[in-house]
Scaffold this active site. Sequence first.
Site, PDB file in Angstrom:
ATOM      1  N   LYS A  76       7.909 -26.700  68.102  1.00  0.00           N
ATOM      2  CA  LYS A  76       8.287 -27.472  66.905  1.00  0.00           C
ATOM      3  C   LYS A  76       7.158 -28.421  66.503  1.00  0.00           C
ATOM      4  O   LYS A  76       6.836 -28.558  65.321  1.00  0.00           O
ATOM      5  CB  LYS A  76       9.584 -28.246  67.178  1.00  0.00           C
ATOM      6  CG  LYS A  76      10.798 -27.321  67.316  1.00  0.00           C
ATOM      7  CD  LYS A  76      12.025 -28.005  67.897  1.00  0.00           C
ATOM      8  CE  LYS A  76      13.148 -26.981  68.100  1.00  0.00           C
ATOM      9  NZ  LYS A  76      14.335 -27.561  68.751  1.00  0.00           N
TER      10      LYS A  76
ATOM     11  N   GLN B 261      16.218 -32.914  71.716  1.00  0.00           N
ATOM     12  CA  GLN B 261      16.359 -31.545  72.223  1.00  0.00           C
ATOM     13  C   GLN B 261      17.518 -31.454  73.219  1.00  0.00           C
ATOM     14  O   GLN B 261      17.591 -32.241  74.168  1.00  0.00           O
ATOM     15  CB  GLN B 261      15.043 -31.106  72.882  1.00  0.00           C
ATOM     16  CG  GLN B 261      15.022 -29.677  73.350  1.00  0.00           C
ATOM     17  CD  GLN B 261      15.101 -28.665  72.204  1.00  0.00           C
ATOM     18  OE1 GLN B 261      14.444 -28.802  71.189  1.00  0.00           O
ATOM     19  NE2 GLN B 261      15.933 -27.646  72.383  1.00  0.00           N
TER      20      GLN B 261
ATOM     21  N   ASP C 209      18.553 -31.837  62.777  1.00  0.00           N
ATOM     22  CA  ASP C 209      19.293 -30.755  63.443  1.00  0.00           C
ATOM     23  C   ASP C 209      20.663 -30.553  62.793  1.00  0.00           C
ATOM     24  O   ASP C 209      21.339 -29.557  63.056  1.00  0.00           O
ATOM     25  CB  ASP C 209      19.492 -31.078  64.932  1.00  0.00           C
ATOM     26  CG  ASP C 209      18.413 -30.429  65.807  1.00  0.00           C
ATOM     27  OD1 ASP C 209      17.809 -29.436  65.349  1.00  0.00           O
ATOM     28  OD2 ASP C 209      18.190 -30.912  66.916  1.00  0.00           O
TER      29      ASP C 209
END
Length: 315
Positions: A59, A103, A126
């Site tokens: 990412k 994450q 997200d």
Amino acid sequence: MEQRHERALLLDGTRIAEEIKREVSAEAARLKAEHGIEPCLAAVRVGDDPASAVYVRNKVNTSAALGLRSEHHALAASTSTAELLALVAQLNQREDVDGILVQLPLPSQIDAARVLEAIDPAKDVDGFHPLNVGRMMLGQPALVPCTPAGIIELLVRSGIEIGGAHACVVGRSNIVGRPLAQLLLQRDATVTVCHSRTRDLATVTRQADILIAATGRIALVRGEHIKPGATVIDVGINRLTDEALARELFGPHAEERIAAIRRRGYTLVGDVHPAEAELVAGRLTPVPGGVGPLTVAMLMRNTVTAARRRRLGVV
Ligand code: NAD
């Protein structure tokens, strides 16, 4: 490029992800040139999970490749909920940070739900904050979870008609199955959601024009689950270590998979039995190279969208 591959046409997720990334990169360049804004993604990782490290590195590298700024905050495995909340609060306050991603999975001592709810919804790239989930449910502008959003892009850009189609989603996780079912419904599909308690799965899935497998179970979806000619989207990313099973799943194409198992201990496979699906499906996403690349591309798009909305107030 889509390529003929025995019976089913393989949908090239890598190509579509590259297309989206080019668009994101152009938008980032425009924001910089016209408004002096450099979208910035802050990625937070806790502990030493090797898969998470690979995902976060990917990412961060992709951000750089597209001209986005990024930061990688790597915290010790022993980090407490309070310590992680303190970092999130700092990132929330920083004007120059547009996207925050924590994450998953987090170590067991951390209250993951509390952390996700602490992220400023305007920076929640997200799309896991309850406010974004609620807005998405209502069809309002929201930051939408990346994997389901990527699957919609894959379908639309591959010319697959969603409106009126019967879409069956196997899996009901908060990350993939549930939001995807909602997005398909918003695009006028007739949606069925299956899960581990569904009775006679094949009878249900065989009715689907678009069948999506997001279960984390290797080769759960077999030929008998697929309506002839259906579009099959394989979301699964599973590590296969068994050479005999690799031979069964990949038939004539098994050799490079077996070589990968011998070289690095595993090969990545999905939730769909590829050799059987190829003989029944009309279109099929490969693993790897299907849904996976789209998830990162959509994260980049969410970061630029968050920057535009926060700093310019433009939806
Ligand atoms: P999860 O474990 O949270 O959810 C699995 C779902 O599958 C559950 O809802 C469960 O009810 C259902 N399920 C399990 N066994 C079943 C069965 N026998 N029959 C019917 N349904 C069954 O998983 P998740 O987070 O949604 O991830 C699913 C898969 O997608 C995993 O392989 C994961 O690695 C992969 N994934 C890929 C991406 C990507 O970028 N491509 C992103 C997220 C997840």
